[in-house]
Design a protein around this motif. Structure first.
Motif, mmCIF file in Angstrom:
data_model
loop_
_atom_site.group_PDB
_atom_site.id
_atom_site.type_symbol
_atom_site.label_atom_id
_atom_site.label_comp_id
_atom_site.label_asym_id
_atom_site.label_seq_id
_atom_site.Cartn_x
_atom_site.Cartn_y
_atom_site.Cartn_z
ATOM 1 N N PRO A 38 0.816 -1.211 0.000
ATOM 2 C CA PRO A 38 0.000 0.000 0.000
ATOM 3 C C PRO A 38 0.856 1.271 0.000
ATOM 4 O O PRO A 38 2.001 1.242 0.467
ATOM 5 C CB PRO A 38 -0.818 -0.095 1.283
ATOM 6 C CG PRO A 38 -0.407 -1.315 1.987
ATOM 7 C CD PRO A 38 0.621 -2.017 1.201
ATOM 8 N N VAL A 44 15.483 9.135 6.005
ATOM 9 C CA VAL A 44 15.856 9.655 7.316
ATOM 10 C C VAL A 44 17.145 8.991 7.806
ATOM 11 O O VAL A 44 18.022 9.631 8.367
ATOM 12 C CB VAL A 44 14.711 9.430 8.316
ATOM 13 C CG1 VAL A 44 15.186 9.643 9.731
ATOM 14 C CG2 VAL A 44 13.575 10.371 8.005
ATOM 15 N N VAL A 75 1.641 11.898 5.216
ATOM 16 C CA VAL A 75 2.818 11.248 5.799
ATOM 17 C C VAL A 75 4.062 12.114 5.645
ATOM 18 O O VAL A 75 4.857 12.251 6.570
ATOM 19 C CB VAL A 75 3.033 9.861 5.157
ATOM 20 C CG1 VAL A 75 4.346 9.264 5.606
ATOM 21 C CG2 VAL A 75 1.898 8.933 5.532
ATOM 22 N N LEU A 135 6.049 5.394 4.125
ATOM 23 C CA LEU A 135 6.761 5.242 5.389
ATOM 24 C C LEU A 135 8.134 4.622 5.171
ATOM 25 O O LEU A 135 9.130 5.053 5.755
ATOM 26 C CB LEU A 135 5.942 4.375 6.351
ATOM 27 C CG LEU A 135 4.705 5.044 6.950
ATOM 28 C CD1 LEU A 135 3.867 4.035 7.714
ATOM 29 C CD2 LEU A 135 5.110 6.190 7.860
ATOM 30 N N GLY A 136 8.182 3.605 4.296
ATOM 31 C CA GLY A 136 9.445 2.936 4.020
ATOM 32 C C GLY A 136 10.468 3.883 3.412
ATOM 33 O O GLY A 136 11.622 3.934 3.849
ATOM 34 N N LEU A 138 10.483 7.093 3.607
ATOM 35 C CA LEU A 138 10.820 8.086 4.623
ATOM 36 C C LEU A 138 11.902 7.531 5.545
ATOM 37 O O LEU A 138 12.866 8.217 5.888
ATOM 38 C CB LEU A 138 9.558 8.411 5.419
ATOM 39 C CG LEU A 138 9.406 9.833 5.911
ATOM 40 C CD1 LEU A 138 9.557 10.816 4.787
ATOM 41 C CD2 LEU A 138 8.060 9.987 6.581
ATOM 42 N N TYR A 139 11.729 6.252 5.930
ATOM 43 C CA TYR A 139 12.682 5.601 6.815
ATOM 44 C C TYR A 139 14.064 5.593 6.181
ATOM 45 O O TYR A 139 15.053 5.985 6.795
ATOM 46 C CB TYR A 139 12.209 4.175 7.103
ATOM 47 C CG TYR A 139 13.185 3.343 7.881
ATOM 48 C CD1 TYR A 139 13.325 3.537 9.255
ATOM 49 C CD2 TYR A 139 13.955 2.360 7.262
ATOM 50 C CE1 TYR A 139 14.220 2.776 9.982
ATOM 51 C CE2 TYR A 139 14.844 1.591 7.981
ATOM 52 C CZ TYR A 139 14.990 1.797 9.341
ATOM 53 O OH TYR A 139 15.876 1.043 10.054
ATOM 54 N N LEU A 170 0.697 3.808 1.791
ATOM 55 C CA LEU A 170 1.076 4.204 3.143
ATOM 56 C C LEU A 170 2.405 3.572 3.529
ATOM 57 O O LEU A 170 3.323 4.252 4.012
ATOM 58 C CB LEU A 170 -0.025 3.740 4.108
ATOM 59 C CG LEU A 170 0.176 4.016 5.574
ATOM 60 C CD1 LEU A 170 0.222 5.500 5.828
ATOM 61 C CD2 LEU A 170 -0.933 3.374 6.387
ATOM 62 N N VAL A 171 2.525 2.264 3.269
ATOM 63 C CA VAL A 171 3.743 1.539 3.627
ATOM 64 C C VAL A 171 4.910 2.023 2.773
ATOM 65 O O VAL A 171 6.027 2.217 3.272
ATOM 66 C CB VAL A 171 3.518 0.031 3.462
ATOM 67 C CG1 VAL A 171 4.794 -0.732 3.724
ATOM 68 C CG2 VAL A 171 2.409 -0.445 4.387
#
Lengths: 320, 283, 354
Positions: free
Chosen positions: A143, A156, A266, A149-150, A152-153, A145-146
């Protein structure tokens, strides 16, 4: 009536329908912005009642709808309770940002998917085709969303790119080129997420419609005439395979906008998504309606663009 | 001899009498003023004598199937009357239809999906009996098998599904299904098209057998004049929504009155033999 | 002849694919249904001394270099110098035992039991997917959260498909103005981007209600937003089935509307419904996850995959504790299974209609 005019009228009808639908939903809903305010002991019930009547919330649904429609024609798009300002002033900037994000993402996704899809359609069953199909089927089940987030991780952890927002804090002090570069680096994560999320669908459609066309007798005939492969693929097969792809372009707008909403929230991109979320939380009715209407407008504009392309690409449509 | 018998039978009152039947299809699109109008039937007058095989012949689009649908009470005509066994049936109420429907049965052209592909042969034949609640349980199965045998299909095949049968066999199934309700009038809509010559002949033989066994009146609808010419007692020719000619077979073949009938006849005579010998089997 | 043979071999592999995908999905759902048995702990039991413990490592070789057939774990203890940092205390091995006594739970939500699939002796703990900020076992929370997320997805799919079947059938079967109006409304629902629509509908519903109410409200909202596509597809199938000659023949036998629908029309829609179901379930699970992630769905302490992922909204969690991504893995695995099934269904549907 010509084709595009008909589609335009159809689009306007849909917009009107969508706005009525919004108001119907709002009418069924039990609570409102002022119910939340009522919980605040510092505001007297009389004040709440006065506010309600000032914003016309005590009126029946059709009356409120007409008031809202009039304010749309005045260019206000209703009034935000939370911001105490006309909705359009909130919408304009946000909608522009969302448009920038989705526009760049759409462009890139198609730019990558079309040649890639054509290439694997021309060489079905080879390693690269299987690899593409396998990886896209995995990517399809991740998805947005994942994905966001992934990414972004990763970013970062590696400190490779700036995170959050649309521009850096010192944006105003930058020169023109630095400004563009700053914006571009901020665009990378949200755009990559959206491209990764939409690429598999487009790629698969390009592949299947090209494969369909490549089987057709006229392609076999052209091949028999000894046309170069590139010319065969791009000048003969691609125009014939274009129709379903153009319709897909119209359809995919909805998914792209929905995905964009999430990605914006996000990654902190100041688009329509965070605004809608905020308005949902504070029950800012007209802002919610305004955002939904803008997204619908984008959707319809995307479809109109697809219709125009269809008109340009397919002589049969012109005959209608 | 045969022709004499046919005239004798025709002297009895007709089983079906159609008077001034009209049906118009109007298709309109929303948000648009243009509409398509098709006059499928224009003032059709026709009679179907009892215990005969009447053929209804015409080109595609001439209104044959619409007339058949009206007779089978599947369509309601715009105006006109259909008299069947002394009752006007074209505007029958729902309760009347229940008792009327079993008497007039229709066999559809197989290629247009007359049999539900999800059904087994037994289910297909049992359907009308189920709907009309004639028999149930063990008896239903027994009756189904009887019907299969009657149309020349082995009862062992009862549980095969429809697509496992050949074109001719499927047509037999459709006939068995129509016979299940013991109708008085059997309408066969293009039942022979799409079949090869041998199968056509077999189905025609079957038809002759069951006509005698059930004392059936048959209406055979076809676009092929030469084919029905071999079996029909009476022939009605349809053209552009009207009946242009109706008489005994002999009359139609020997002294056709209408120019269009003559055209149809000429066409069959000139190309029939050569063309049909080369037509590949469709099964 | 040759093509026919190829066709059958292709459909055979497709059949095998369908079966494989279905088996994997049954297995995955079984794990969720019997989550209480598989989970070593309770989803809500907190262990404030152990926040953000990384996943416990399974060992086979001990400190002396001896190989153990039965895997064991070491106790995680916090490092004195760092906040939320842990190390293994290698003093004692805690072998993993099967079928151990533990906290009480209900097998498949029906029978009370306290036997768990695996566990270690106290004071050691086993966090297969690490622990969260309250020291709750993530693995257990994912299993219990799966019940909520998958349950929501399945129920919402049921609502969408029922609505779609009902409206699509009415539309396709009765035609005329009913068809026209239902399809126009469906178009409206299709043109609105689904997440915007979902949020908007959520916006108009009360925010502060009990978790159970929220759960069912969420399902109702998600399910009623997505009826349009199944309705359109069902309508198409019904429309084409309705005009078949065998339906006309059935009418000729005196069949009623309900008979025709039941025997001839609706059976044709099952293929479309199955394919749509396999597509919608993962989509709706993601919808629940999204809403809960955005804080509009279920709230703590109820575990749902969306709530679990919502931890990642905190910057330090995102950066430091990679195992908080574990619920995403569960989501991806389920989506993969469902999409494979949908693909197989779709291919079968095409081979039937062509």
């Amino acid at each position: 009536m010509n084709y595009l005019t008909r589609r335009l009228i159809h689009g306007i009808m849909l917009l009107i329908g969508a706005s009525i639908l919004c108001f119907l939903f709002a009418d069924f809903a039990p609570g409102s912005f002022f119910d939340e305010i009522k919980l605040n002991p510092q505001i007297s019930p009389e004040t709440v009642a006065a506010l309600r009547s000032r914003y016309g919330l005590d009126q029946p649904m059709p009356v409120r709808y007409v008031r809202w429609a009039k304010s749309v024609f005045r260019g206000e798009w209703g009034y935000s309770f939370a911001y105490n300002a006309p909705v359009r002033s909130l919408l304009a900037v946000r909608a522009g940002n969302t448009l920038l994000l989705t526009g760049v993402a759409t462009f890139l996704a198609w730019l990558i998917a079309v040649p890639w899809g054509i290439w694997i359609a021309a060489h079905p069953g080879r390693g690269i085709d299987r690899l593409s199909m396998g990886s896209t089927s995995v990517l399809l089940s991740v998805p947005e969303l994942v994905l966001a987030l992934g990414l972004l991780y990763l970013v970062v952890r590696t400190h490779a790119l700036p995170v959050g927002g649309m521009v850096s804090l010192r944006f105003d002090q930058l020169g023109r080129w630095s400004k563009i570069r700053d914006l571009a680096t901020h665009l990378v994560i949200p755009v990559t997420t959206l491209v990764l999320a939409n690429l598999p669908i487009i790629l698969r459609h390009v592949r299947s419609s090209m494969m369909e066309v490549l089987k057709a007798p006229f392609i076999q005939a052209a091949r028999g005439h000894g046309i170069s492969k590139a010319s065969l693929l791009f000048h003969y097969a691609l125009p014939a395979a274009a129709n379903p792809l153009i319709s897909l372009f119209g359809f995919s707008m909805g998914g792209l906008l929905s995905g964009s909403l999430l990605v914006e929230v996000v990654t902190g991109w100041p688009g329509l998504g965070p605004l809608l979320l905020e308005a949902t939380m504070s029950r800012d009715l007209y802002v919610v309606v305004g955002v939904v209407m803008s997204s619908t407008l984008f959707m319809i504009l995307g479809n109109l663009l697809a219709d125009a392309m269809l008109l340009a690409a397919d002589p049969r449509v012109r005959m209608q | 001899m045969a022709a004499e018998q046919a005239t004798k039978r025709a002297a009895r009152p007709a089983l079906v009498r159609v008077h001034a039947l009209s049906k118009r299809y109007v298709q309109r699109r929303i948000f648009s003023r243009d509409k398509f109008v098709v006059d499928a039937l224009k003032n059709v007058d026709v009679e179907i004598p009892p215990d005969c095989l009447t053929a209804l012949v015409g080109e595609s689009g001439s209104g044959k199937s619409t007339l058949a649908s009206c007779l089978a009470m599947l369509e309601t005509p715009d105006s006109g009357e259909i008299w069947f066994e002394g009752r006007e049936i074209s505007r029958a109420a729902a309760c009347e239809l229940e008792s009327l429907r079993p008497k007039i049965q229709m066999v559809f052209q197989d290629s247009s999906g007359a049999l539900n592909p999800r059904f087994s042969a037994a289910q297909i034949i049992a359907e009308p009996l189920e709907i009309q609640r004639r028999v149930s349980g063990r008896k239903l199965r027994q009756r189904t098998c009887e019907l299969m045998e009657e149309v020349g299909l082995s009862a062992d095949w009862a549980d095969r599904s429809a697509h496992e049968f050949s074109g001719g066999q499927r047509q037999r199934l459709a006939i068995a299904r129509a016979l299940a309700l013991r109708p008085t009038l059997l309408i066969l809509d293009e039942s022979l098209s799409g079949l090869d010559l041998v199968t056509q002949a077999q189905i025609l033989n079957l038809l002759a057998e069951i006509r005698i066994a059930h004392s059936l009146t048959c209406l055979l609808i076809s676009h092929d004049l030469s084919l029905v010419g071999q079996v029909a007692d009476h022939i009605a020719v349809m053209h552009k929504g009207t009946i242009i000619e109706r008489d005994t077979r002999q009359q139609v073949f020997e002294s056709p009155r209408h120019a269009h009938t003559r055209e149809l006849l000429a066409a069959t005579r000139t190309i029939a033999s050569a063309f049909r010998a080369e037509r590949p089997g469709s099964e | 002849m040759k093509t026919g043979k190829m066709m059958t071999s292709k459909t055979m592999t497709n059949k095998a694919k369908t079966r494989a995908a279905a088996m994997v999905l049954v297995l995955l759902h079984g794990i969720i249904v019997f989550g209480g048995f598989i989970a070593p702990g309770e989803p809500a039991s907190q262990n404030r001394d152990f926040p953000f413990v990384p996943p416990t490592r399974l060992h086979f070789v001990d400190a002396q270099g001896h190989f153990h057939l039965r895997p064991f774990v070491y106790q995680s203890v916090s490092r004195p110098e760092g906040l939320y940092e842990y190390e293994e205390s290698r003093d004692q091995e805690y072998p993993i035992h099967l079928f151990v006594e533990g906290p009480k739970y209900k097998i498949a939500g029906l029978f009370l039991s306290s036997i768990h699939l695996f566990g270690v002796e106290a004071p050691a703990q086993i966090f297969l997917a690490g622990s969260d900020n309250y020291g709750r076992d993530q693995f257990s929370r994912i299993l219990y959260g799966g019940r909520i997320s998958l349950g929501a997805g399945l129920l919402a799919t049921g609502i969408s498909l029922s609505l779609g079947l009902l409206l699509g059938t009415i539309s396709g079967f009765y035609g005329r103005w009913v068809d026209e109006s239902v399809m126009r409304i469906a178009e409206l629902f299709l043109v609105l981007p689904w997440l915007y629509l979902l949020l908007a509908v959520r916006a108009f519903l009360p925010l502060h209600i009990s978790p159970v109410q929220t759960f069912f409200l969420l399902i109702a909202v998600i399910g009623s937003v997505g009826w349009a596509r199944p309705a359109r597809l069902v309508r198409g199938v019904v429309l084409s089935a309705r005009t078949r000659k065998y339906v006309l023949a059935s009418r000729g036998f005196g069949a009623s509307d309900s008979y025709v629908l039941r025997r001839h029309v609706l059976p044709h829609t099952y293929g479309v419904l199955l394919t749509q179901a396999a597509l919608l379930v993962p989509q709706y699970v993601i919808a629940e996850v999204t809403l809960s992630f955005l804080g509009l769905g279920l709230s703590e302490p109820l575990p749902s995959w969306g709530n679990l992922l919502a931890n990642l909204q905190q910057y330090n969690v995102l950066v430091s504790y990679w195992w908080m991504f574990a619920p995403a893995m569960a989501l991806v695995v389920f989506s993969l299974g469902y999409l494979a099934l949908a693909d197989a269904f779709h291919k079968r549907l095409q081979s039937v209609t062509v």
